[in-house]
Write a protein that holds these residues in place. Structure first.
Motif, PDB file in Angstrom:
ATOM      1  N   MET A  72       0.737  -1.269   0.042  1.00 47.67           N
ATOM      2  CA  MET A  72      -0.051  -0.018   0.047  1.00 47.67           C
ATOM      3  C   MET A  72       0.830   1.142   0.139  1.00 47.67           C
ATOM      4  N   THR A  73       0.373   2.095  -0.868  1.00 44.92           N
ATOM      5  CA  THR A  73       1.441   3.326  -0.725  1.00 44.92           C
ATOM      6  C   THR A  73       0.890   4.336   0.020  1.00 44.92           C
ATOM      7  N   THR A  74       1.794   5.095   0.728  1.00 48.92           N
ATOM      8  CA  THR A  74       1.557   5.865   1.723  1.00 48.92           C
ATOM      9  C   THR A  74       1.243   7.446   0.966  1.00 48.92           C
ATOM     10  N   LYS A  75       0.890   8.390   1.799  1.00 47.91           N
ATOM     11  CA  LYS A  75       0.458   9.520   1.388  1.00 47.91           C
ATOM     12  C   LYS A  75       1.659  10.371   0.898  1.00 47.91           C
ATOM     13  N   LEU A  76       2.723   9.964   1.554  1.00 51.95           N
ATOM     14  CA  LEU A  76       4.171  10.877   1.296  1.00 51.95           C
ATOM     15  C   LEU A  76       4.538  10.421   0.113  1.00 51.95           C
ATOM     16  N   GLU A  77       4.742   9.026  -0.135  1.00 49.08           N
ATOM     17  CA  GLU A  77       5.005   8.261  -1.343  1.00 49.08           C
ATOM     18  C   GLU A  77       4.278   8.862  -2.602  1.00 49.08           C
ATOM     19  N   LYS A  78       2.881   8.969  -2.493  1.00 52.67           N
ATOM     20  CA  LYS A  78       2.115   9.479  -3.658  1.00 52.67           C
ATOM     21  C   LYS A  78       2.479  10.916  -4.124  1.00 52.67           C
TER      22      LYS A  78
ATOM     23  N   ASN B 240      13.283  12.442   1.027  1.00 53.91           N
ATOM     24  CA  ASN B 240      11.894  12.099   1.861  1.00 53.91           C
ATOM     25  C   ASN B 240      12.571  11.817   3.288  1.00 53.91           C
TER      26      ASN B 240
ATOM     27  N   GLY C 243       9.298  12.239   7.630  1.00 53.66           N
ATOM     28  CA  GLY C 243       7.807  12.414   7.177  1.00 53.66           C
ATOM     29  C   GLY C 243       7.734  13.734   6.317  1.00 53.66           C
TER      30      GLY C 243
ATOM     31  N   CYS D 203      -1.550  18.289   1.966  1.00 55.76           N
ATOM     32  CA  CYS D 203      -0.306  17.981   1.909  1.00 55.76           C
ATOM     33  C   CYS D 203       0.628  19.100   1.675  1.00 55.76           C
TER      34      CYS D 203
END
Length: 198
Positions: free
Chosen positions: A1-7, A25, A28, A91
């Motif tokens: 599952m892709t995290t919000k930061l990875e997106k 990165n 956080g 974000c």
């Protein structure tokens, strides 16, 4: 599952492409370093592209890296660091741009992209001496108009050069050389015998 930061990282890479000098990165947070030549277009793209949509500049500050890492820093000395917010995507992003010339640091102004950059850029100019090309009102904002130098630069003298005070006899503010008397403070510690006991 892709995290919000990875997106966000994927979206920023897709929007900026090879204009990214460095993308980090850590802790956080996502930080992007871009060239001063690409800076304005990068910021416009980050604001206007639907995948990023950073509609707000929430902070911009100057940084002097001359003593960074105990003087081990080998890159450019001055940078402007911007913090962007996308309310739509919920974000944040940090964008860093280094001035090409350490003797006269010049970075393009963001005032025409975000009005909020106005006073932030004036503050960075006043405290670090970073010039913002295209800013229509670049003047001191925190120090006095007659102030010499930029007090947040690492090579600025700790005691400064002059101090100002109000002279009651002359009924005006006067400038004089800095007078700092070194002194040693010894703190007094007073404890009641039953301190903290009920």
């Amino acid at each position: 599952m892709t995290t919000k930061l990875e997106k966000l990282e994927i979206a920023v890479k897709a929007v900026l492409g090879d204009r990214i000098i460095e993308l980090k990165n850590a802790l956080g947070e996502l930080t992007v370093v871009v060239s001063p030549l690409e800076y304005l277009q990068v910021m416009r793209d980050l604001r206007d592209h639907p995948d990023t949509h950073f509609e707000e500049l929430i902070d911009l500050c100057g940084v002097d890296y001359s003593a960074y890492g105990d003087g081990a820093w080998e890159g450019a000395r001055f940078a402007a660091v911007s913090h962007l917010l996308s309310v739509k995507n919920n974000c944040r992003l940090r964008v860093r741009v280094f001035a090409a010339d350490d003797e006269m640091p010049v970075i393009p102004s963001l005032v025409n992209i975000w009005n909020a950059a106005n006073w932030y850029e004036r503050e960075a100019f006043d405290l670090f001496g970073i010039l913002f090309d295209g800013h229509n009102d670049l003047r001191r904002i925190l120090t006095d108009y007659g102030f010499i130098g930029h007090p947040f630069r690492k090579d600025f003298p700790v005691s400064g050069y002059v101090e100002m005070r109000y002279d009651a006899e002359q009924k005006r503010v006067v400038y004089q050389p800095v007078t700092i008397e070194p002194r040693e403070n010894t703190p007094r510690i007073i404890r009641e015998e039953n301190y903290g006991i009920k």
